[in-house]
Enzyme design. Structure first.
Site, PDB file in Angstrom:
ATOM      1  CE1 TYR A   1      20.120  24.387  34.489  1.00  0.00           C
ATOM      2  CE2 TYR A   1      18.783  24.902  34.180  1.00  0.00           C
ATOM      3  CZ  TYR A   1      19.139  24.788  35.036  1.00  0.00           C
ATOM      4  OH  TYR A   1      19.454  26.137  36.135  1.00  0.00           O
TER       5      TYR A   1
ATOM      6  CD  GLU B   1      21.590  20.449  37.653  1.00  0.00           C
ATOM      7  OE1 GLU B   1      21.612  20.085  38.576  1.00  0.00           O
ATOM      8  OE2 GLU B   1      21.745  21.631  37.791  1.00  0.00           O
TER       9      GLU B   1
ATOM     10  CG  ASP C   1      45.975  29.399  38.818  1.00  0.00           C
ATOM     11  OD1 ASP C   1      45.591  29.256  37.257  1.00  0.00           O
ATOM     12  OD2 ASP C   1      45.119  29.994  39.527  1.00  0.00           O
TER      13      ASP C   1
ATOM     14  CB  THR D   1      41.506  30.786  32.499  1.00  0.00           C
ATOM     15  OG1 THR D   1      42.698  31.622  32.265  1.00  0.00           O
ATOM     16  CG2 THR D   1      40.781  31.491  33.716  1.00  0.00           C
TER      17      THR D   1
ATOM     18  CE  LYS E   1      43.605  34.859  32.651  1.00  0.00           C
ATOM     19  NZ  LYS E   1      42.963  34.037  33.856  1.00  0.00           N
TER      20      LYS E   1
ATOM     21  NE  ARG F   1      36.040  36.664  30.510  1.00  0.00           N
ATOM     22  CZ  ARG F   1      36.987  37.175  30.444  1.00  0.00           C
ATOM     23  NH1 ARG F   1      37.528  37.513  30.018  1.00  0.00           N
ATOM     24  NH2 ARG F   1      37.533  37.173  31.427  1.00  0.00           N
TER      25      ARG F   1
HETATM   26  N1  DSN Z   1      41.981  39.001  36.084  1.00  0.00           N
HETATM   27  C1  DSN Z   1      43.030  38.025  35.834  1.00  0.00           C
HETATM   28  C2  DSN Z   1      44.420  38.326  35.518  1.00  0.00           C
HETATM   29  O1  DSN Z   1      43.634  39.725  34.816  1.00  0.00           O
HETATM   30  O2  DSN Z   1      45.617  38.245  35.760  1.00  0.00           O
HETATM   31  C3  DSN Z   1      43.613  36.981  37.358  1.00  0.00           C
HETATM   32  O3  DSN Z   1      42.289  35.922  37.215  1.00  0.00           O
END
Ligand code: DSN
Length: 430
Positions: free
Chosen positions: A67, A69, A213, A239, A242, A248
């Site tokens: 933990y 925090e 974003d 994120t 990707k 993730r």
């Molecule tokens: N679900 C994602 C995507 O496939 O683009 C976005 O969060």
């Protein structure tokens, strides 16, 4: 463990499966099956990628036991010395990667990053201007059933109905009318370059914050293959899994010290408790990888591969929304190839053939989201595996054989065998 001999696994994964085999056979079987699936199929989901062996195993390390925090130097638990070091490493690398002053690496996901950002920048009931999900936006940008559409007043801009491109003049007109507190740019299914400077000009004119974003294009931005949202956006969320090819998770970036302080408070304690330190460790390693020159070459190849795949599909009679792609993804209108073809059927038939995609609505899609007229295809994962432009011609051909035959069983079986043999030539770790 009855793992296929022709599928290469790294030594630590072999050890893990051996550890689990007698200990928890049900879990072991499923994990082995997933390892085989990933190794023997072509991953074309635009938001997915294959992490390095190092990132993958760091995400499953002893860092999960703690933990932590709070933030480095200000934790609510003892024993955080090395966790402070790990989080600082991730923060410093993130800042270097995106050329900005502040980074929060704790969001568990992109949606969590967006939640904290909304709370930092707006009050409940404030107006937020965004692109709806049906036109390529994201559920956390204002979908009614999401927190964003529940607690904020959402105003929408849309793509131009003819060009299927962002129409900045039209966006400015909507912004002047609705006077938003924040404008969101950055999308889940937009294949063209985003003009962040133009968005900032619109935001400044109406006195709004600009949130970018960049979840889909983060790797391309870091590599300089897509223009950066800095210095234009007040806040950037993304994120990490990707095009950025990390574990993730989520990430929030800004250049503004006051905004950074608010963001930190809204991530913890505002919306999250203990950070996932094993994931933050894996983020640090992935950001280190993305700082290497090879990552720029990788991102350039992602874009070249997307162009080549797009050309291969157009040649076979498919229509690409907006007429093409500048980035890692394309939105394919299937009706040009076959008026009866739906995204749902295409996704199902292609999966049986070992080609993994997702159905996706196209702008002004007459079909419902469970059917759709489109597929969203992306090249980040295939490029990680080492595929090049010439391979995209093979991929386009396999896709068209499956879809052109309307999922005919013999055709799908033949393509599945070819795809499996092809994939085994491109091991996930090399
Ligand atoms: N679900 C994602 C995507 O496939 O683009 C976005 O969060």
């Amino acid at each position: 463990m009855n793992f296929p001999k022709d599928v290469a696994l790294d030594a630590m994964s072999v050890q893990l499966l051996q550890l689990l085999e007698g200990y928890d056979p049900a879990a072991a079987r499923l994990m082995a099956a997933e390892a085989e699936r990933q190794a023997t199929t072509l991953e074309l989901i635009a938001s997915e990628n294959h992490v390095s062996m190092q990132v993958m195993h760091a995400a499953g390390s002893w860092l999960t036991n703690k933990y932590a925090e709070g933030y480095p130097g200000k934790r609510y638990y003892g024993g955080c010395e090395f966790h402070d070091g790990i989080e600082d490493l991730a923060r410093e690398r993130a800042k270097q990667l995106f050329g900005c002053r502040f980074a929060n690496v704790q969001p568990h996901s992109g949606a969590n990053a967006n939640t904290a950002t909304f709370m930092a920048m707006c009050e409940p009931g404030d107006t937020i201007l965004s692109l709806p999900i049906k036109s390529g936006g994201h559920l956390s940008h204002g979908l009614k059933v999401n927190f964003s559409g529940t607690f904020y007043k959402i105003a929408e801009y849309d793509l131009d109905a003819t060009t299927e491109l962002l129409d900045y003049d039209a966006i400015a007109t909507v912004a002047r009318a609705c006077k938003p507190k924040m404008i969101i740019c950055g999308y889940s299914a937009y294949s063209r370059v985003i003009d962040f400077a133009r968005f900032r000009a619109i935001a400044d004119e109406v006195g709004a914050f600009l949130m970018a974003d960049i979840a889909h294009i983060a790797g391309l931005v870091a590599a300089g293959v897509h223009p950066s949202p800095f210095p234009h956006a007040h806040v950037v969320t993304t994120t990490t899994h990707k095009t950025l090819r990390g574990p993730r998770g989520g990430l929030i970036l800004t250049n503004d010290e006051e905004i950074a302080k608010k963001i930190d408070r809204k991530v913890f304690p505002g919306t999250q408790g203990g950070p996932l330190m094993h994931i933050i460790g894996a983020k640090a390693i992935a950001f280190g990888e993305a700082l290497k020159p090879e990552f720029t070459v990788y991102c350039q190849q992602v874009v070249k591969n997307a162009s080549a795949l797009a050309a291969g599909l157009v040649k076979r009679g498919y229509r690409l929304c907006s007429g093409g792609t500048d980035n890692h993804l394309m939105l394919v209108d299937l009706r040009a190839r076959d008026a009866n073809l739906t995204g749902a059927n295409a996704e199902k038939w292609l999966e049986t053939a070992g080609i993994i995609v997702n159905k996706n609505g196209i702008p002004n899609d007459p079909r419902p989201p469970v059917a759709t007229s489109g597929l969203r295809l992306g090249t980040p994962a295939l490029t990680t595996r080492g595929l090049k432009e010439a391979d995209m011609e093979l991929v386009a051909n396999w896709i068209d054989r499956v879809l052109g035959s309307s999922g005919d069983a013999a055709t799908v079986t033949a393509v599945r065998a070819e795809v499996r043999a092809f994939c085994l030539k491109f091991p996930l770790f090399h």
